[in-house]
Design a protein around this motif. Structure first.
Motif: not given
Length: 372
Positions: A256-283
């Motif tokens: 169920q998590s894949y569609p959100v990441l797929d959208t992000l991945g497609k955006a990064m493919q379309a824009d080679p200058s888009l670099n990101i940091q992924i931070n996580g926090q468990d409540q």
């Protein structure tokens, strides 16, 4: 043998549409209407529907459940309590026979097809298995807007075809099985959300067989999470979501998590200058002491040396690394374009934002995407 190989190769293109492809369709969570005709007697018109003419609940040989038969020149619609919301999803199963009429489905300004002709007021997709005509056509009122020549309905004859529709304000997406076949961002006007309809195509005389539908589900959704996530990332530099989840027993990321990441991945493919940091926090449960670690200006705990962190930090790091691996592998991204971290400030930022907007707080694992 050569003749056999050539024949098989010729068949491959038409068979290709039978295989599911990766889909970014996200069903709405708040069900507005659902029907599989299980409570309707065979031969009757279903209780929760309206029709322009006729229709009947039937059974189909070799297929489970009950189906609504919709003949040519006939339109049906679910009896909804109010018009469709601007963000919603519609799903149903469709069976087309060799001599079926055309299948037409979409949105209309008419709330009840028994009181008007949807032919003149509709935003619709037509599926047709007719020689010399495209198998898929998108129509607004009486005007054809576009068609697809690379989709073949012939491969779906006598099979169950799952149709999924996503409406996000003016945007219309249509999926056949898991393949997106329509994505038009400026198609839907508010007045066309009065109802959803399915019809047998108009023709004289009507074709000898009908189309058959079942397992209809209409649901309201939040504003398109994918659209808002990318918009927020670009405009504000960061975005937070709780839509990425993990199996509590295995800590493996859920599908169920894949569609959100797929959208992000497609955006990064379309824009080679888009670099990101992924931070996580468990409540964490009450009484848990979060490791302070070494915190920089972004509020991200330095977990490069896991000996200085807690076991909880290590688990969060493992989860965000799963996200990075998924993006890198699926979208062929350079590993240097994504960095990962553990943050102890995501919850406060996200909850402040959510409380101000909806009065509710985000729950579960929190993921923050930061534009670098």
């Amino acid at each position: 043998m050569k003749t056999l190989i050539v024949c098989l190769l010729l068949l491959l293109p038409s068979a290709g549409c039978l295989f599911a492809q990766s889909s970014d369709f996200i069903p709405g969570g708040n069900v507005l209407f659902e029907d599989n005709f299980s409570q309707d007697p065979l031969g009757d018109f279903p209780a929760k529907w309206s029709t322009s003419s006729e229709g009947a609940v039937v059974e189909l040989d070799g297929l489970p459940g009950k189906w609504l038969k919709v003949s040519g020149n006939v339109a049906v619609n679910p009896e909804l309590k109010k018009k469709l919301p601007e963000d919603c999803t519609i799903e149903f199963d469709l069976v087309v026979k060799k001599e079926s009429c055309r299948a037409v489905f979409g949105l209309t300004t008419i709330s009840d097809v028994s009181a008007g002709n949807i032919y003149y007021k509709k935003t619709a997709v037509t599926l047709q298995n007719m020689t010399g005509y495209p198998d898929l056509v998108v129509t607004k009122d009486v005007q054809d807007l576009s068609s697809k020549s690379d989709f073949s309905l012939a491969g779906y004859i006598d099979r169950v075809l799952h149709v999924s529709i996503s409406v996000n304000k003016t945007r219309l997406r249509v999926y056949l099985d898991d393949t997106k076949v329509v994505d038009m961002p400026k198609l839907v006007l508010p007045e066309y959300r009065n109802n959803f309809f399915i019809a047998g195509g108009e023709s004289v005389p009507a074709p000898p067989d009908a189309i058959y539908i079942s397992n209809i589900r209409i649901a309201a959704g939040e504003a398109d999470a994918r659209r808002l996530l990318i918009k927020q990332l670009f405009e504000q530099g960061s975005a937070v979501t709780s839509d990425i989840s993990f199996n509590p027993q295995t800590n493996v990321m859920t599908q169920q998590s894949y569609p959100v990441l797929d959208t992000l991945g497609k955006a990064m493919q379309a824009d080679p200058s888009l670099n990101i940091q992924i931070n996580g926090q468990d409540q964490q449960p009450a009484g848990f002491v979060q490791s302070t670690g070494t915190t920089g200006t972004t509020g991200t705990t330095d977990v490069s040396n896991m000996a200085t962190g807690t076991a909880a930090d290590a688990l969060v790091k493992q989860k965000v690394e799963q996200m990075k691996s998924y993006l890198v592998q699926k979208f062929q991204l350079n590993v240097d374009r994504i960095v990962t971290g553990v943050s102890n400030k995501i919850m406060a930022k996200a909850n402040a934002m959510q409380t101000g907007q909806t009065g509710q707080k985000l729950k579960g694992f929190l993921t923050q995407f930061v534009k670098l």
